[in-house]
Structures are given as C-alpha cells and as structure tokens.
Design a protein around this motif. Structure first.
Motif, short mmCIF file in Angstrom:
data_model
loop_
_atom_site.label_atom_id
_atom_site.label_comp_id
_atom_site.label_asym_id
_atom_site.label_seq_id
_atom_site.Cartn_x
_atom_site.Cartn_y
_atom_site.Cartn_z
N THR A 105 0.84 -1.19 0.00
CA THR A 105 0.00 0.00 0.00
C THR A 105 0.87 1.24 0.00
O THR A 105 1.88 1.29 0.71
N HIS A 106 0.47 2.24 -0.79
CA HIS A 106 1.17 3.52 -0.79
C HIS A 106 0.68 4.32 0.41
O HIS A 106 -0.53 4.50 0.58
N ARG A 107 1.59 4.80 1.25
CA ARG A 107 1.21 5.46 2.50
C ARG A 107 0.50 6.78 2.28
O ARG A 107 -0.45 7.11 2.99
N VAL A 108 0.95 7.57 1.34
CA VAL A 108 0.42 8.92 1.17
C VAL A 108 -0.95 8.88 0.51
O VAL A 108 -1.89 9.52 0.97
N THR A 109 -1.11 8.10 -0.58
CA THR A 109 -2.38 8.06 -1.29
C THR A 109 -3.31 6.96 -0.78
O THR A 109 -4.48 6.92 -1.16
N CYS A 110 -2.81 6.05 0.06
CA CYS A 110 -3.58 4.95 0.63
C CYS A 110 -4.16 4.03 -0.44
O CYS A 110 -5.24 3.47 -0.28
N LYS A 111 -3.47 3.89 -1.55
CA LYS A 111 -3.93 2.99 -2.62
C LYS A 111 -3.09 1.72 -2.59
O LYS A 111 -1.89 1.76 -2.38
N GLN A 112 -3.77 0.60 -2.82
CA GLN A 112 -3.07 -0.67 -2.87
C GLN A 112 -2.44 -0.83 -4.24
O GLN A 112 -3.13 -0.78 -5.26
N VAL A 113 -1.13 -1.05 -4.25
CA VAL A 113 -0.39 -1.15 -5.50
C VAL A 113 -0.39 -2.59 -6.00
O VAL A 113 -0.56 -2.85 -7.19
N ALA A 114 -0.19 -3.53 -5.09
CA ALA A 114 -0.15 -4.95 -5.45
C ALA A 114 -0.82 -5.76 -4.35
O ALA A 114 -0.63 -5.49 -3.17
N VAL A 115 -1.62 -6.74 -4.77
CA VAL A 115 -2.36 -7.57 -3.82
C VAL A 115 -2.23 -9.03 -4.26
O VAL A 115 -2.30 -9.33 -5.45
N ALA A 116 -2.06 -9.91 -3.28
CA ALA A 116 -2.06 -11.36 -3.56
C ALA A 116 -2.68 -12.07 -2.37
O ALA A 116 -2.46 -11.69 -1.23
N GLY A 117 -3.44 -13.10 -2.65
CA GLY A 117 -4.08 -13.86 -1.58
C GLY A 117 -4.45 -15.25 -2.05
O GLY A 117 -4.70 -15.47 -3.24
N THR A 118 -4.48 -16.19 -1.12
CA THR A 118 -4.82 -17.56 -1.48
C THR A 118 -6.32 -17.74 -1.67
O THR A 118 -6.75 -18.82 -2.04
N ASN A 119 -7.10 -16.72 -1.45
CA ASN A 119 -8.55 -16.80 -1.60
C ASN A 119 -8.99 -16.50 -3.04
O ASN A 119 -10.16 -16.68 -3.36
N SER A 120 -8.08 -16.07 -3.91
CA SER A 120 -8.44 -15.76 -5.29
C SER A 120 -8.54 -17.05 -6.12
O SER A 120 -7.91 -18.06 -5.81
N LYS A 121 -9.33 -17.01 -7.18
CA LYS A 121 -9.65 -18.23 -7.94
C LYS A 121 -8.43 -18.86 -8.60
O LYS A 121 -8.29 -20.07 -8.60
N ASP A 122 -7.56 -18.02 -9.17
CA ASP A 122 -6.41 -18.58 -9.88
C ASP A 122 -5.41 -19.26 -8.95
O ASP A 122 -4.74 -20.21 -9.34
N ILE A 123 -5.30 -18.81 -7.73
CA ILE A 123 -4.34 -19.40 -6.79
C ILE A 123 -4.97 -20.58 -6.04
O ILE A 123 -4.28 -21.54 -5.68
N LYS A 124 -6.28 -20.53 -5.80
CA LYS A 124 -6.97 -21.62 -5.10
C LYS A 124 -6.75 -22.96 -5.78
O LYS A 124 -6.51 -23.97 -5.13
#
Length: 188
Positions: A105-124
C-alpha cells in the motif's frame, strides 16, 4: 415591564423619508449595558431559534476533521514528518486459519499497489492448502511479481501488536526478499 415597552416600540411603524416604505425599529442599548452600544436586532434562523456559535466562533453544526494533538507543545521530529515520503510503500500481511493475504500500500495516497491472496480463484486451484508455509511462499512470490510490474522495489513492514515475526509471516516476507523486493522490517 420591559416586555411591554418592547411591544409598544415594535408595534409602531416608522415611515422613511420617501414615505412609501415601512421600517421596523431596532432597539439601541446604551454603551454601559451588556451589549456595549450595538444595535440589538438578532436575525432568526429558519427554525425560529437564534443561531449559535461554537467555542471557536465557527458555524453551527460543523466539526473539524483533523484530530487535535493531546500534547500541542510536543515537538514532531523530522523523521516522523518525512518517513511516509521516504518509505512510501508498506507491506500488510494477514494470516487467518483459512487463507493468507498480503498487499503493498502507498502510504500517502492509501492505494493498494499490489495484492495477492490464497482466496483468489487462480491461486486456489494450484495450491493444496491455502494456509500452510508453501502457500505463504507462493503468495510472497506472486506479490513480488505484481510489485515489480507496478515499479515497486522497496517497502517497509511493521508487524501488528498481536503478530510475532516468525513462521508464516516470516515466510511471506522472506519470499518477497528472495524474489527481489527489498523489505525493511521494523520490530519493537
């Protein structure tokens, strides 16, 4: 008695110089009284109640968005003021019983730049378990690839109060470091 005097004054109409307009008189109080010689003709609000001012003479029903410091005389150091700009990206790792998630996450703009999680369909579909150490390593590798696509090569990580920097959290951070993302870990 004062009420009767005010009623008599307000019931009389004063004719202006042109003769076609009526004016309502205002009360003038002497300088030694409470209102210090000002004309006392208070406008009424829409609801029939006099408008009031807050303690800081602002408009009614408005509140400041910023928090006031508990200690206003406290000095804020240069590092505290500039750390969000010197290290703009932070790593956030969430590990639950069922899945692992990490984001940059970018601290100043509070936007997520990159996200990864095992709950997404392609990784499940690829992983055998969604919350073990190999899943954490895979999340770190995928997050590193997505961060490089977004031109992010450094980040800082501070574990939450309840988290210890060991096991699965350490596996995610180590995987990011192994895949080319420089992570600064701040431990208390």
């Amino acid at each position: 008695m004062l009420k009767q005097v005010i009623g008599k004054v307000l019931s009389k109409r004063v004719v202006s110089d042109s003769g076609d307009k009526f004016l309502l008189p205002c009360l003038y109080l002497p300088t030694s009284s409470f209102h210090a010689g000002k004309v006392h003709c208070a406008p009424r609000s829409f609801f029939g109640v006099e408008d009031f001012l807050d303690d800081d003479n602002s408009r009614p029903y408005t509140y400041q968005k910023g928090k006031k410091s508990k200690n206003p005389s406290k000095h804020v150091s240069f590092k505290q003021r500039t750390v969000a700009y010197m290290e703009p990206f932070t790593l956030d790792v969430l590990i639950s019983k069922r899945f692992v998630s990490a984001s940059l996450t970018h601290r100043v703009t509070c936007k997520q730049v990159a996200v990864a999680g095992t709950n997404s369909k392609d990784i499940k579909a690829v992983l055998r378990s969604r919350s073990d150490i190999p899943a954490c390593l895979a999340i770190g590798q995928i997050l590193a690839e997505r961060a490089r696509e977004a031109d992010v090569y450094t980040a800082s990580y501070t574990p939450r109060e309840r988290d210890k920097f060991e096991g699965k959290i350490r596996a995610v951070v180590q995987s990011l470091i192994d895949n080319g993302i420089d992570i600064k870990v701040y431990l208390d």
